[in-house]
Scaffold this motif. Structure first.
Motif, PDB file in Angstrom:
ATOM      1  N   LEU A  97       9.914 -22.125   8.717  1.00  0.00           N
ATOM      2  CA  LEU A  97      10.984 -22.087   9.703  1.00  0.00           C
ATOM      3  C   LEU A  97      12.335 -21.752   9.101  1.00  0.00           C
ATOM      4  O   LEU A  97      13.344 -21.696   9.813  1.00  0.00           O
ATOM      5  N   GLN A  98      12.385 -21.534   7.788  1.00  0.00           N
ATOM      6  CA  GLN A  98      13.629 -21.122   7.144  1.00  0.00           C
ATOM      7  C   GLN A  98      13.684 -19.608   6.921  1.00  0.00           C
ATOM      8  O   GLN A  98      14.625 -19.103   6.303  1.00  0.00           O
ATOM      9  N   GLN A  99      12.686 -18.889   7.434  1.00  0.00           N
ATOM     10  CA  GLN A  99      12.666 -17.438   7.275  1.00  0.00           C
ATOM     11  C   GLN A  99      13.592 -16.774   8.295  1.00  0.00           C
ATOM     12  O   GLN A  99      13.802 -17.291   9.403  1.00  0.00           O
TER      13      GLN A  99
ATOM     14  N   GLN B 241      11.466 -17.003  16.100  1.00  0.00           N
ATOM     15  CA  GLN B 241      11.799 -18.320  15.585  1.00  0.00           C
ATOM     16  C   GLN B 241      11.453 -19.411  16.605  1.00  0.00           C
ATOM     17  O   GLN B 241      10.880 -20.447  16.262  1.00  0.00           O
ATOM     18  N   GLU B 242      11.804 -19.191  17.857  1.00  0.00           N
ATOM     19  CA  GLU B 242      11.536 -20.189  18.891  1.00  0.00           C
ATOM     20  C   GLU B 242      10.040 -20.393  19.095  1.00  0.00           C
ATOM     21  O   GLU B 242       9.569 -21.525  19.263  1.00  0.00           O
TER      22      GLU B 242
ATOM     23  N   LEU C  87       7.575 -19.850  16.902  1.00  0.00           N
ATOM     24  CA  LEU C  87       6.998 -20.545  15.751  1.00  0.00           C
ATOM     25  C   LEU C  87       7.414 -22.011  15.722  1.00  0.00           C
ATOM     26  O   LEU C  87       6.612 -22.891  15.369  1.00  0.00           O
ATOM     27  N   ALA C  88       8.660 -22.306  16.059  1.00  0.00           N
ATOM     28  CA  ALA C  88       9.122 -23.692  16.067  1.00  0.00           C
ATOM     29  C   ALA C  88       8.346 -24.519  17.079  1.00  0.00           C
ATOM     30  O   ALA C  88       7.999 -25.685  16.832  1.00  0.00           O
ATOM     31  N   SER C  89       8.044 -23.931  18.227  1.00  0.00           N
ATOM     32  CA  SER C  89       7.273 -24.640  19.239  1.00  0.00           C
ATOM     33  C   SER C  89       5.851 -24.939  18.758  1.00  0.00           C
ATOM     34  O   SER C  89       5.332 -26.038  18.936  1.00  0.00           O
TER      35      SER C  89
ATOM     36  N   ALA D 278       4.868 -25.096  15.601  1.00  0.00           N
ATOM     37  CA  ALA D 278       4.874 -25.913  14.396  1.00  0.00           C
ATOM     38  C   ALA D 278       5.186 -27.373  14.670  1.00  0.00           C
ATOM     39  O   ALA D 278       5.116 -28.203  13.757  1.00  0.00           O
TER      40      ALA D 278
ATOM     41  N   CYS E   1       4.519 -26.670   6.977  1.00  0.00           N
ATOM     42  CA  CYS E   1       4.458 -25.308   7.506  1.00  0.00           C
ATOM     43  C   CYS E   1       5.113 -24.364   6.495  1.00  0.00           C
ATOM     44  O   CYS E   1       6.318 -24.487   6.224  1.00  0.00           O
TER      45      CYS E   1
ATOM     46  N   GLN F 125       5.262 -20.180   4.838  1.00  0.00           N
ATOM     47  CA  GLN F 125       4.881 -18.771   4.808  1.00  0.00           C
ATOM     48  C   GLN F 125       4.387 -18.479   3.403  1.00  0.00           C
ATOM     49  O   GLN F 125       5.111 -18.671   2.430  1.00  0.00           O
TER      50      GLN F 125
ATOM     51  N   CYS G 154       0.393 -17.695   6.950  1.00  0.00           N
ATOM     52  CA  CYS G 154       1.075 -18.984   7.014  1.00  0.00           C
ATOM     53  C   CYS G 154       0.102 -20.140   6.809  1.00  0.00           C
ATOM     54  O   CYS G 154      -1.055 -20.076   7.255  1.00  0.00           O
TER      55      CYS G 154
END
Length: 638
Positions: free
Chosen positions: A376-378, A385-386, A388-390, A392, A398, A400, A413
């Motif tokens: 989530l820092q990529q 981003q939204e 993947l955050a949902s 994860a 998590c 990459q 991932c």
């Protein structure tokens, strides 16, 4: 063992009977005729037996000695020792230990008697020992005054001097100190070092010397022990380096000055770490092990530095080998296709590439770069981003692990112990900067095709009915026996029955009261593996089998029986001087594997173990066919 036990038991019983005529002297002390030495007899109500005619002084010495035996329960200790001796009668060390135990018990009683007597008693006590010496007593004999080691006991008695009080106190304190030292926990630093021992794999690159042509060690594995570092590189011999452990703090500036670089950005940013230590170094400085906060770094001769992580099976770093589609985590709403669990696709990861093989056998190669980083820092677009955050939110770890470098848009991932393959596509916005969205996320699992074991044992079930239907077959071997080799797996999935002869290896299928020959068997092993699956979707499972034949050059073939057409169809794959097998893997996909044979008890029995996947079985354009799993495979003779 039984003889020794019986001998000692009989000796004890006979002695017990002889003492039935003994006369009570006082309390539990008896006098008896025909005994050469005082002794104790009995366990629950032990008695002391003395010979008749002892002088008052001798009787005093003897009773003091024997009563100390009673006080310390030595008769039970000797019985326990005999219980150990009897089952270990063949071990001379046990006999020596038993003898020394008896000798130590007697010397302890001697010391007790002398410590409470006057100084002149030693000579009189020694004469009593000599008078009552009893050579050659059996192991089960009772505790006797002159039983064991009389010569050494007399020497000990004559030299005996009670230790001063101070010496006894000092000895006791020394024993307590030794016990405390042995029971104490080692230093915590040693515990921390021992916690490092184990297997490790490459995690991510930290530094590489600009003059080095060596790449990051993606395929290498490492093993840390208390004295060494073992480096295992693919297709190279294993190397072992000695390690000297010593935790030393690192000066950050000196550390970075020692690294050759063209740019400050290429240096490890140690300013971001609080605790930096060198933990170990090989004598030739080939490797150094560092602790940077919670990370482990390994330096190789100043050429490269990389992070390593425990190879515990859950922390995936840079996967290699073959993986298979397991399930679809999500698909873009723009896609008209949603793969089910029957979807077949393979992913072969190597050091720098990922090869994707579809169910149609078509392969595509994607260049990959491995670098483990928080997912989530990529720098993803907001929409990606939204999403993947949902997804994860239900996972703890998590990362990459890899990205495609040729614009294909793949991300590999790690989600806890799951492996996801993410496909990111660009939006078509004309001249505007392209925005990206997730096209698909597949969960993939390891499926390297090795280690699948099959074994079949021949029985005589149904052979009479088969032979009656087979009719005109005549074997070229005398005394040949026919066996039913149908596996339980085949019995559960179909009505097929497979039969095989134990000398010619002739193999046949019995289906709906008709007999069909299965391949060629001359000079080979006939049918070697079998599986059933409805690949063409007509509602009837086909029988897939491998068979071998050939004198000089052994040939392994793949084929299947079509229950609708009622005929055997050869598949376009032959393997020379090697076995093959059909099997269904953990994802439910029927595949053809290379195999090695295992020892078997008979010609009708066989066992195989897969060594790698050769092809999958698919149905396209109305035809069942094999699809190689990588570009390196062909459908020709290999």
């Amino acid at each position: 063992m039984l003889a020794l036990f019986a001998y000692n038991l009989i000796t004890y019983i006979r002695l017990k009977r002889r003492m039935a005529t003994a006369v009570r002297f006082e309390g539990n002390v008896f006098e008896a005729e025909g005994i050469g030495s005082p002794f104790i007899l009995g366990f629950f109500r032990p008695r002391i037996y003395l010979p008749f005619g002892l002088s008052g002084r001798e009787r005093g010495y003897v009773l003091s000695h024997e009563r100390y035996h009673l006080k310390k329960k030595d008769y039970w200790v000797k019985l326990l020792g005999m219980c150990v001796l009897v089952p270990h009668w063949f071990n001379p060390l046990v006999w020596v230990a038993f003898s020394l135990m008896c000798k130590d018990m007697e010397m302890r009683c001697d010391e007790q008697v002398l410590s409470s007597a006057c100084e002149c008693a030693a000579k009189d006590y020694s004469r009593s020992l000599l008078a009552f010496a009893t050579p050659g007593r059996p192991a089960a004999a009772p505790l006797a005054f002159g039983e064991t080691g009389v010569r050494s006991r007399i020497k000990h008695v004559l030299r005996f001097r009670e230790a001063p009080r101070r010496a006894r106190i000092a000895a006791a304190l020394l024993c307590v100190a030794a016990l405390a030292a042995c029971a104490a926990n080692p230093p915590q630093e040693n515990d921390a070092i021992r916690a490092l021992y184990g297997d490790y794999v490459f995690d991510s690159a930290v530094y590489s010397n600009p003059a080095s042509s060596s790449s990051a060690p993606y395929g290498e594995a490492f093993k840390l022990t208390g004295t060494s570092l073992v480096v295992k590189a693919p297709e190279k011999p294993r190397k072992k380096y000695s390690l000297n452990y010593q935790k030393v703090a690192i000066d950050k500036q000196d550390f970075e000055k020692g690294l050759t670089t063209f740019s400050l950005r290429e240096r490890p940013l140690l300013d971001g770490y609080q605790e930096c230590y060198q933990l170990a170094e090989s004598p030739d400085s080939a490797y150094r092990l560092y602790q940077m906060d919670g990370e482990l770094w390994l330096e190789e001769r100043g050429w490269r530095i990389f992070r390593i992580t425990k190879a515990d099976g859950t922390n995936i770093t840079s996967p290699t080998g073959e993986y298979v589609f397991e399930r679809a985590v999500m698909m873009s709403p723009l896609s008209s296709f949603f793969p089910t669990r029957n979807y077949r696709e393979y992913y072969d990861f190597s050091k720098h590439t990922m090869t994707i093989t579809g169910a149609d056998g078509i392969c595509s190669v994607v260049a990959m770069q491995y670098q483990k980083e928080p997912l989530l820092q990529q720098p993803f677009d907001e929409e990606v981003q939204e999403t993947l955050a949902s997804l994860a939110a239900d996972y703890n770890e998590c990362y990459q692990l890899a990205t495609s470098t040729d614009g294909a848009g793949y991300r590999l991932c790690q989600m806890d112990d799951e492996l996801w393959l993410v496909k990111i596509n660009p939006h078509n916005n004309g001249d505007a900067a392209p925005q990206h969205y997730i096209w698909s996320i597949y969960s993939i699992i390891k499926a390297d095709g090795a280690g699948i074991k099959i074994s079949v044992s021949g029985t005589r079930d149904g052979t009479d009915a088969f032979l009656a239907l087979q009719g005109g077959y005549v074997s070229e071997y005398e005394g040949e026996t026919c066996y039913n080799i149908t596996s339980e797996h085949i019995k559960q999935k179909s009505r097929y029955q497979i039969f095989k002869y134990d000398k010619s290896f002739a193999s046949f299928l019995l289906y709906e009261d008709s007999v069909y020959p299965l391949g060629v068997w001359f000079g080979g092993l006939g049918v070697t593996s079998m599986d059933a699956d409805d690949i063409n979707g007509d509602g009837l499972p086909e029988l897939y089998f491998t068979y071998s034949w050939g004198s000089g050059v052994n040939r392994s073939h793949a084929a299947y029986f079509d229950p609708v057409a009622k005929q055997v169809v050869e598949l376009d794959y032959v393997r020379n001087n090697g076995d093959m097998l059909f099997a269904t893997d953990q994802s439910g996909l029927l595949s053809l594997f290379s195999a090695k044979s295992a020892p078997s008890d008979g010609f009708a029995d066989f066992a195989l173990e897969s060594t790698g996947r050769l092809a999958t079985v698919g149905f396209e354009n109305g035809q069942i066919s094999l699809h190689p799993v990588s570009q390196g495979l062909t459908n020709l003779l290999d």
